[in-house]
Motif scaffolding. Structure first.
Motif, PDB file in Angstrom:
ATOM      1  N   TYR A  83       0.893  -1.308  -0.035  1.00  0.00           N
ATOM      2  CA  TYR A  83      -0.144   0.065  -0.029  1.00  0.00           C
ATOM      3  C   TYR A  83       0.971   1.115   0.098  1.00  0.00           C
ATOM      4  O   TYR A  83       1.992   1.204   0.464  1.00  0.00           O
ATOM      5  CB  TYR A  83      -0.935  -0.202   1.332  1.00  0.00           C
ATOM      6  CG  TYR A  83      -0.244  -0.128   2.673  1.00  0.00           C
ATOM      7  CD1 TYR A  83      -0.002   1.063   3.228  1.00  0.00           C
ATOM      8  CD2 TYR A  83      -0.161  -1.396   3.072  1.00  0.00           C
ATOM      9  CE1 TYR A  83       0.822   0.983   4.484  1.00  0.00           C
ATOM     10  CE2 TYR A  83       0.593  -1.421   4.547  1.00  0.00           C
ATOM     11  CZ  TYR A  83       0.920  -0.198   5.062  1.00  0.00           C
ATOM     12  OH  TYR A  83       1.562  -0.271   6.394  1.00  0.00           O
ATOM     13  N   ASP A  84       0.387   2.218  -0.274  1.00  0.00           N
ATOM     14  CA  ASP A  84       1.119   3.625  -0.556  1.00  0.00           C
ATOM     15  C   ASP A  84       0.794   4.418   0.905  1.00  0.00           C
ATOM     16  O   ASP A  84       0.108   3.938   1.614  1.00  0.00           O
ATOM     17  CB  ASP A  84       0.801   4.607  -1.639  1.00  0.00           C
ATOM     18  CG  ASP A  84      -0.633   4.730  -1.880  1.00  0.00           C
ATOM     19  OD1 ASP A  84      -1.400   4.876  -0.873  1.00  0.00           O
ATOM     20  OD2 ASP A  84      -1.204   5.126  -2.890  1.00  0.00           O
ATOM     21  N   TRP A  92      -4.532   7.804   7.442  1.00  0.00           N
ATOM     22  CA  TRP A  92      -5.488   7.721   6.159  1.00  0.00           C
ATOM     23  C   TRP A  92      -6.716   8.386   6.249  1.00  0.00           C
ATOM     24  O   TRP A  92      -7.505   8.377   4.981  1.00  0.00           O
ATOM     25  CB  TRP A  92      -5.576   6.324   5.721  1.00  0.00           C
ATOM     26  CG  TRP A  92      -4.196   5.758   5.567  1.00  0.00           C
ATOM     27  CD1 TRP A  92      -3.012   5.983   5.435  1.00  0.00           C
ATOM     28  CD2 TRP A  92      -4.048   4.218   5.414  1.00  0.00           C
ATOM     29  NE1 TRP A  92      -2.096   5.175   5.437  1.00  0.00           N
ATOM     30  CE2 TRP A  92      -2.507   3.985   5.406  1.00  0.00           C
ATOM     31  CE3 TRP A  92      -4.896   3.104   5.746  1.00  0.00           C
ATOM     32  CZ2 TRP A  92      -1.982   2.714   5.397  1.00  0.00           C
ATOM     33  CZ3 TRP A  92      -4.190   1.833   5.788  1.00  0.00           C
ATOM     34  CH2 TRP A  92      -2.905   1.468   5.790  1.00  0.00           C
ATOM     35  N   MET A 122      -8.251  -3.796   2.383  1.00  0.00           N
ATOM     36  CA  MET A 122      -7.407  -4.570   2.706  1.00  0.00           C
ATOM     37  C   MET A 122      -7.699  -5.751   3.452  1.00  0.00           C
ATOM     38  O   MET A 122      -7.231  -7.016   3.199  1.00  0.00           O
ATOM     39  CB  MET A 122      -6.005  -3.932   3.710  1.00  0.00           C
ATOM     40  CG  MET A 122      -5.496  -2.659   2.889  1.00  0.00           C
ATOM     41  SD  MET A 122      -4.386  -1.864   4.092  1.00  0.00           S
ATOM     42  CE  MET A 122      -3.983  -0.532   3.237  1.00  0.00           C
ATOM     43  N   MET A 168     -10.128   3.032   4.277  1.00  0.00           N
ATOM     44  CA  MET A 168      -9.061   2.569   3.614  1.00  0.00           C
ATOM     45  C   MET A 168      -8.677   1.106   4.158  1.00  0.00           C
ATOM     46  O   MET A 168      -7.915   0.454   3.246  1.00  0.00           O
ATOM     47  CB  MET A 168      -8.100   3.729   3.566  1.00  0.00           C
ATOM     48  CG  MET A 168      -8.270   5.147   3.255  1.00  0.00           C
ATOM     49  SD  MET A 168      -8.982   5.001   1.609  1.00  0.00           S
ATOM     50  CE  MET A 168      -7.456   4.797   0.576  1.00  0.00           C
ATOM     51  N   TRP A 189      -2.187   3.672   9.579  1.00  0.00           N
ATOM     52  CA  TRP A 189      -3.645   3.529   9.143  1.00  0.00           C
ATOM     53  C   TRP A 189      -4.428   4.751   9.434  1.00  0.00           C
ATOM     54  O   TRP A 189      -5.176   5.226   8.956  1.00  0.00           O
ATOM     55  CB  TRP A 189      -4.433   2.332   9.313  1.00  0.00           C
ATOM     56  CG  TRP A 189      -4.800   2.033  10.795  1.00  0.00           C
ATOM     57  CD1 TRP A 189      -3.865   1.540  11.695  1.00  0.00           C
ATOM     58  CD2 TRP A 189      -5.965   2.673  11.460  1.00  0.00           C
ATOM     59  NE1 TRP A 189      -4.773   1.583  13.035  1.00  0.00           N
ATOM     60  CE2 TRP A 189      -5.829   2.378  12.817  1.00  0.00           C
ATOM     61  CE3 TRP A 189      -7.055   3.255  10.954  1.00  0.00           C
ATOM     62  CZ2 TRP A 189      -6.957   2.689  13.719  1.00  0.00           C
ATOM     63  CZ3 TRP A 189      -8.029   3.482  11.776  1.00  0.00           C
ATOM     64  CH2 TRP A 189      -7.772   3.282  13.188  1.00  0.00           C
ATOM     65  N   ALA A 235       0.553  -6.602  -2.826  1.00  0.00           N
ATOM     66  CA  ALA A 235      -0.233  -6.999  -1.537  1.00  0.00           C
ATOM     67  C   ALA A 235      -0.322  -8.745  -2.097  1.00  0.00           C
ATOM     68  O   ALA A 235      -0.160  -9.326  -0.910  1.00  0.00           O
ATOM     69  CB  ALA A 235      -1.468  -6.499  -1.583  1.00  0.00           C
ATOM     70  N   GLY A 289      -2.864   4.767   2.083  1.00  0.00           N
ATOM     71  CA  GLY A 289      -3.330   3.772   2.114  1.00  0.00           C
ATOM     72  C   GLY A 289      -4.190   3.023   0.851  1.00  0.00           C
ATOM     73  O   GLY A 289      -4.872   2.180   1.170  1.00  0.00           O
ATOM     74  N   ASN A 290      -3.678   3.515  -0.293  1.00  0.00           N
ATOM     75  CA  ASN A 290      -4.149   2.924  -1.475  1.00  0.00           C
ATOM     76  C   ASN A 290      -3.403   1.262  -1.790  1.00  0.00           C
ATOM     77  O   ASN A 290      -2.099   1.480  -1.512  1.00  0.00           O
ATOM     78  CB  ASN A 290      -3.918   3.659  -2.681  1.00  0.00           C
ATOM     79  CG  ASN A 290      -4.786   5.128  -2.511  1.00  0.00           C
ATOM     80  OD1 ASN A 290      -6.034   4.946  -2.542  1.00  0.00           O
ATOM     81  ND2 ASN A 290      -3.950   6.019  -2.708  1.00  0.00           N
ATOM     82  N   ILE A 291      -4.220   0.453  -2.115  1.00  0.00           N
ATOM     83  CA  ILE A 291      -3.554  -0.932  -2.226  1.00  0.00           C
ATOM     84  C   ILE A 291      -2.870  -1.103  -3.553  1.00  0.00           C
ATOM     85  O   ILE A 291      -3.272  -0.718  -4.584  1.00  0.00           O
ATOM     86  CB  ILE A 291      -4.664  -2.056  -2.159  1.00  0.00           C
ATOM     87  CG1 ILE A 291      -5.357  -2.149  -0.727  1.00  0.00           C
ATOM     88  CG2 ILE A 291      -4.172  -3.553  -2.658  1.00  0.00           C
ATOM     89  CD1 ILE A 291      -6.553  -3.377  -0.801  1.00  0.00           C
ATOM     90  N   ILE A 292      -1.499  -1.393  -3.368  1.00  0.00           N
ATOM     91  CA  ILE A 292      -0.711  -1.788  -4.675  1.00  0.00           C
ATOM     92  C   ILE A 292      -0.934  -3.231  -5.059  1.00  0.00           C
ATOM     93  O   ILE A 292      -0.408  -4.110  -4.309  1.00  0.00           O
ATOM     94  CB  ILE A 292       0.798  -1.409  -4.354  1.00  0.00           C
ATOM     95  CG1 ILE A 292       1.042  -0.056  -3.870  1.00  0.00           C
ATOM     96  CG2 ILE A 292       1.477  -1.879  -5.618  1.00  0.00           C
ATOM     97  CD1 ILE A 292       2.108   0.383  -3.548  1.00  0.00           C
ATOM     98  N   GLU A 293      -1.674  -3.537  -5.806  1.00  0.00           N
ATOM     99  CA  GLU A 293      -2.557  -5.091  -5.624  1.00  0.00           C
ATOM    100  C   GLU A 293      -1.480  -6.197  -5.911  1.00  0.00           C
ATOM    101  O   GLU A 293      -1.401  -7.213  -5.340  1.00  0.00           O
ATOM    102  CB  GLU A 293      -3.744  -5.025  -6.644  1.00  0.00           C
ATOM    103  CG  GLU A 293      -4.237  -6.356  -6.600  1.00  0.00           C
ATOM    104  CD  GLU A 293      -5.788  -6.289  -7.006  1.00  0.00           C
ATOM    105  OE1 GLU A 293      -6.353  -7.305  -7.198  1.00  0.00           O
ATOM    106  OE2 GLU A 293      -6.242  -5.215  -7.477  1.00  0.00           O
TER     107      GLU A 293
END
Length: 640
Positions: free
Chosen positions: A309-310, A344, A358, A354, A341, A320, A313-317
């Motif tokens: 995640y950045d 976020w 996850m 956010m 967290w 992950a 809090g955005n997922i770097i799929e």
């Protein structure tokens, strides 16, 4: 609160209201426990291995302890000072007039536990006394096991007591070596050791210290249990080879409505195996509620930090999913997200928006998520102080709605009465929501994991966040870990500084010997899965069915363990950094007439970041021969 000075050799116990009345008479079967002159009482454990004498010495309640007829604890004081501004202070100088035995009874139970083994058998003898003064009476309860003693004071006053000081003291013979550390806030100092007679009178050591009598004739670990509505203790050196209970974070006293003090524990054994396998703190702790006893949502397991995640809090799929897939290969059950967290979103609700994706992504891999939250308001968020009931319950409800499996609570770092009670409050409230819990920057374990089995682990240890210290690692199993599991966060292959003065095989041994029901690795699961130790890590459980501390173990020198999981055994060795050692380990703990295949990780004597990997077959008649490097280690998984 007004502080009353200590009176030399006096015991002051003043009640604000009420008097504890004991109505049951002494059973005939134990009439012999009382001496003829009614002044000396002899107390015995179920098999008489531990014998305690209790008597008045110049009006002061005094006790001593022997194991196998060898004195272990020299004559030491008992007592507690309680302030009452409404009472003539002259009464505070009165001495005890008599000790009366009121009740003796035997107790025995079996119950399931989690950690060093899966079940335990508790058997102890309980003695209940009245200590009479001219104007008041105090109750004293003493329990004796064959591997130790516990005592507590009984008030039952029905009002508010102002506790000023405790006189509970433990005195030891010359030549007793003390293994101790003095970070009472978070228990993250390195352990030290010196002779009891060399203490200066200024040391305030944690209530997780071990006293090794001369020539290893006995080991005594001091701690406390069933800590609630009371300030926690450390032990302060007071001269004369003695340490005394000390309210380290409430030195000016405190008020309580408690009917009892916490238990003062002295685990007493003649070998390290019994020391490590004791369950005294659990034995005297409250049983879990029926709802928690067999709750299927309470599961131990291995864990790592959530990756992918950045900063927002955005997922770097891709990252992950790679981490989660590697975790599945390794049998990892939980991922932990730290306190970051909370950044976020402006509010908890916004930040958890956010977190929820996850949680949902991890659920695809049957992996649960822990999120961190400090208990005091360290991050300066207006909704972040979990001592505040509304803020706490708001956070916990929203965390549950986000689908997390548990909470990592942090930074209590105090044992005031308020801080002690917040542990229980948090555990009760997360249990109501079917959430798991761990504590970081916490104090010592006090048996809470029996009452609240949803508590998987707590830190209170100098772990690999400070880098591996091979000497400290040979002390921890016989000091801090005697009280219960700890989140040491072992194993890191990518940061060479984390390895300290150890070796890769020692890191693997740390993960075996340093028990934690949430066994969290301080390494990426992708890295773990690509290491040669991946097969071993995938086999490793978080809890054990049986544990044996082998005879080669010595505090500050070497820890040698055999642990059983199902029908399989794991052997682990941690060596101090002083010298290379040759070991011969008899395998007579294995099942007779069974052959075991082994996966072994030996030290590479020329490369501390490597292994010598072997596979062999063994029976109970064989002897395992190994060479362990300075600061080195060894592990073997023996599969039946």
């Amino acid at each position: 609160m007004k502080h009353i000075k200590q009176y030399l050799s006096s015991l002051a116990v003043v009640f604000l209201a009420g008097l504890m009345l004991f109505t049951e008479s002494m059973p005939q079967a134990y009439a012999e426990a009382q001496s003829e002159d009614d002044e000396i009482f002899t107390l015995e454990s179920p098999s008489s291995k531990i014998v305690t004498q209790l008597y008045l010495e110049d009006g002061i309640p005094t006790y001593s302890v022997a194991m196998d007829q060898q004195t272990v604890i020299l004559p030491s004081q008992l007592g507690i000072k309680i302030e009452d501004n409404q009472v003539d202070q002259a009464n505070n100088e009165e001495l005890a007039q008599s000790i009366k035995l009121v009740e003796t009874s035997d107790h025995e139970e079996n119950y399931t536990i989690r950690g060093n083994r899966s079940e335990t058998h508790s058997q102890y003898r309980k003695y209940l006394y009245e200590i009479d003064y001219e104007t008041q009476t105090i109750g004293l309860e003493i329990n004796l096991w064959d591997d130790g003693m516990a005592f507590r004071y009984i008030f039952n006053n029905g009002g508010i007591l102002s506790i000023d000081e405790e006189l509970s003291t433990f005195s030891f013979p010359n030549g007793t070596e003390v293994w101790y550390q003095m970070d009472n806030q978070a228990m993250q100092s390195l352990y030290e050791h010196k002779l009891i007679e060399d203490f200066s009178g200024r040391e305030i050591i944690t209530a997780s210290s071990t006293f090794e009598l001369p020539e290893g004739q006995a080991y005594v670990n001091l701690s406390e249990a069933e800590l609630k509505d009371f300030a926690g203790i450390a032990y302060k050196s007071v001269g004369d080879n003695s340490v005394k209970a000390h309210y380290w974070s409430s030195i000016n006293g405190f008020e309580t409505t408690a009917d009892y003090s916490p238990w003062r524990l002295a685990i007493i054994t003649d070998n390290l195996n019994d020391l490590v396998n004791n369950t005294l703190a659990l034995d005297v702790s409250q049983e879990p509620s029926e709802a928690l006893l067999d709750a299927d949502w309470i599961e131990s397991g291995k864990a790592v930090w959530f990756e992918g995640y950045d900063n927002q809090g955005n997922i770097i799929e891709d990252q992950a999913r790679a981490s989660l897939e590697a975790s599945t290969q390794l049998g990892i059950k939980y991922h932990v997200i730290g306190n970051n967290w909370r950044k976020w979103g402006e509010t908890i609700e916004e930040a958890l928006v956010m977190v929820k994706p996850m949680v949902e992504l991890a659920a695809e891999y049957e992996i649960g998520i822990f999120i961190g939250h400090d208990v005091p308001n360290l991050d300066l968020y207006p909704d972040g102080n979990l001592f505040d009931k509304q803020a706490r319950q708001n956070f916990l409800r929203q965390a549950k709605d986000a689908g997390v499996a548990g909470i990592k609570f942090g930074h209590i770092e105090s044992e005031t009465l308020e801080s002690v009670n917040i542990y229980r409050t948090l555990l009760e409230e997360v249990a109501d929501l079917e959430l798991l819990a761990i504590f970081h920057n916490s104090n010592k374990p006090t048996g809470l994991s029996r009452t609240y089995p949803n508590l998987l682990t707590q830190e209170g240890v100098r772990g690999m966040q400070y880098n591996l210290d091979a000497l400290n690692n040979t002390i921890l199993p016989f000091t801090r870990f005697v009280a219960g599991g700890a989140d040491y966060t072992p194993i890191n292959f990518t940061d060479n500084l984390r390895l300290g003065d150890g070796t890769w095989p020692q890191m693997l041994a740390n993960a075996v010997i340093f028990e934690s029901s949430l066994l969290t690795f301080i390494e990426s699961p992708v890295v773990l899965a690509s290491n040669q130790a991946a097969d071993f890590i995938s086999l490793l459980p978080a809890t054990w069915d049986e544990s044996i501390v082998l005879d080669q173990s010595k505090i500050g020198d070497m820890a040698v363990y055999a642990r059983r999981t199902g029908e399989d055994w794991v052997i682990a060795v941690q060596n101090a950094p002083a010298e290379v050692k040759e070991l011969e380990i008899p395998l007579d703990f294995l099942s007779v007439d069974q052959t075991y295949s082994s996966l072994e990780y030996h030290d590479d004597l020329d490369n501390k970041m490597g292994y010598q990997i072997q596979e062999n077959n063994y029976t109970s008649k064989d002897v395992l021969t190994i060479t362990v490097n300075q600061g080195g280690g060894f592990v073997a998984y023996l599969k039946n």
